[in-house]
Design a protein around this motif. Structure first.
Motif, PDB file in Angstrom:
ATOM      1  N   GLU A  10       0.832  -1.206   0.000  1.00 35.92           N
ATOM      2  CA  GLU A  10       0.000   0.000   0.000  1.00 35.92           C
ATOM      3  C   GLU A  10       0.868   1.259   0.000  1.00 35.92           C
ATOM      4  OE1 GLU A  10      -2.953  -0.176   3.110  1.00 35.92           O
ATOM      5  OE2 GLU A  10      -3.820  -2.028   2.300  1.00 35.92           O
ATOM      6  N   VAL A  13       2.397   1.732  -3.495  1.00 35.22           N
ATOM      7  CA  VAL A  13       1.421   2.222  -4.483  1.00 35.22           C
ATOM      8  C   VAL A  13       1.156   3.709  -4.254  1.00 35.22           C
ATOM      9  CG1 VAL A  13      -0.962   2.025  -5.302  1.00 35.22           C
ATOM     10  CG2 VAL A  13       0.395  -0.042  -4.877  1.00 35.22           C
ATOM     11  N   THR A  32      -7.151   3.331  -3.560  1.00 35.36           N
ATOM     12  CA  THR A  32      -6.392   2.612  -4.598  1.00 35.36           C
ATOM     13  C   THR A  32      -5.264   1.755  -4.015  1.00 35.36           C
ATOM     14  OG1 THR A  32      -6.997   4.188  -6.316  1.00 35.36           O
ATOM     15  CG2 THR A  32      -4.984   2.898  -6.684  1.00 35.36           C
ATOM     16  N   PRO A  33      -4.461   2.257  -3.077  1.00 34.21           N
ATOM     17  CA  PRO A  33      -3.402   1.385  -2.534  1.00 34.21           C
ATOM     18  C   PRO A  33      -3.944   0.085  -1.936  1.00 34.21           C
ATOM     19  CG  PRO A  33      -2.922   3.659  -2.005  1.00 34.21           C
ATOM     20  CD  PRO A  33      -4.316   3.641  -2.582  1.00 34.21           C
ATOM     21  N   VAL A  36      -5.121  -2.188  -4.867  1.00 34.90           N
ATOM     22  CA  VAL A  36      -3.974  -2.799  -5.561  1.00 34.90           C
ATOM     23  C   VAL A  36      -3.401  -3.928  -4.705  1.00 34.90           C
ATOM     24  CG1 VAL A  36      -1.637  -2.419  -6.442  1.00 34.90           C
ATOM     25  CG2 VAL A  36      -3.449  -0.764  -6.954  1.00 34.90           C
ATOM     26  N   TYR A  40      -2.906  -7.714  -5.894  1.00 34.28           N
ATOM     27  CA  TYR A  40      -1.609  -8.380  -5.848  1.00 34.28           C
ATOM     28  C   TYR A  40      -1.655  -9.642  -5.002  1.00 34.28           C
ATOM     29  CZ  TYR A  40       1.120  -4.854  -8.366  1.00 34.28           C
ATOM     30  OH  TYR A  40       1.654  -4.054  -9.319  1.00 34.28           O
TER      31      TYR A  40
END
Length: 191
Positions: A10, A13, A32-33, A36, A40
């Motif tokens: 996190e 990102v 978003t972090p 993502v 992942y």
């Protein structure tokens, strides 16, 4: 997954977003972090997993010798280790059983395990063939992968219709005539 460090992903990102000139705290990017990191965790769930364990114990054929077993159009996704962009495709797997067979649903699990790590398609093809050859105690194996790489379709050359085909063969299916017969049976016109 062992070794998965969510807070570190996190933070990385958020740093990437800041490095491209974005504000990671603005609405629309603030989660978003975390998203993502979720992606992942799923994309790389095969790290540390043994693909042979996915095959389970082969089942005896009980006095019969099976001919070729072919599984076609097994969908997979992986992430290119060069750009960390996805590649999506289909796998076709053929094997000549020895004295035992494996459950048909187990072969896609092997592919999924091996694909769920940073990969090169060429290496993925070889790893699938090796896993099935050893885990199924097969007399021969042929693996064909046909995939589209986002590093080719969305950046650089932007070849949106191109795909990459890789082939690995082992044992009796490495013989040119046997290999050609199996490729024809797969019905994709690749050789």
């Amino acid at each position: 997954m062992t070794g998965f460090d969510r807070p570190r992903i996190e933070a990385a990102v958020a740093e990437i977003l800041a490095a491209i000139g974005e504000d990671p705290s603005r609405p629309g990017l603030e989660t978003t972090p975390s998203r993502v990191a979720d992606a992942y965790e799923e994309f790389f769930a095969g790290l540390g997993k043994d693909p042979l364990a996915e095959l389970g114990e082969p089942v005896p054929l009980e006095g019969h010798e099976a001919e070729t077993v072919i599984l076609r159009d097994i969908q997979f996704r992986s992430v290119c280790e060069h750009h960390l962009l996805p590649f999506l495709g289909v796998a076709h797997v053929a094997y000549l059983p020895g004295e035992r067979v494996v459950g048909l649903g187990r072969i896609p699990r092997v592919i999924e395990t091996l694909a769920a790590r940073p990969q090169l398609q060429e290496r993925l093809t070889e790893q699938i063939a090796d896993s099935i050859e050893h885990g199924a105690q097969a007399r021969g194996v042929l693996v064909v992968l046909d995939a589209q790489h986002e590093c080719v379709t969305t950046r650089g050359a932007r070849q949106t219709e191109s795909s990459t085909v890789t082939i690995a063969s082992r044992g009796e299916l490495a013989e040119p005539a046997a290999r050609a017969e199996i490729v024809a049976l797969i019905g994709r016109g690749v050789a």
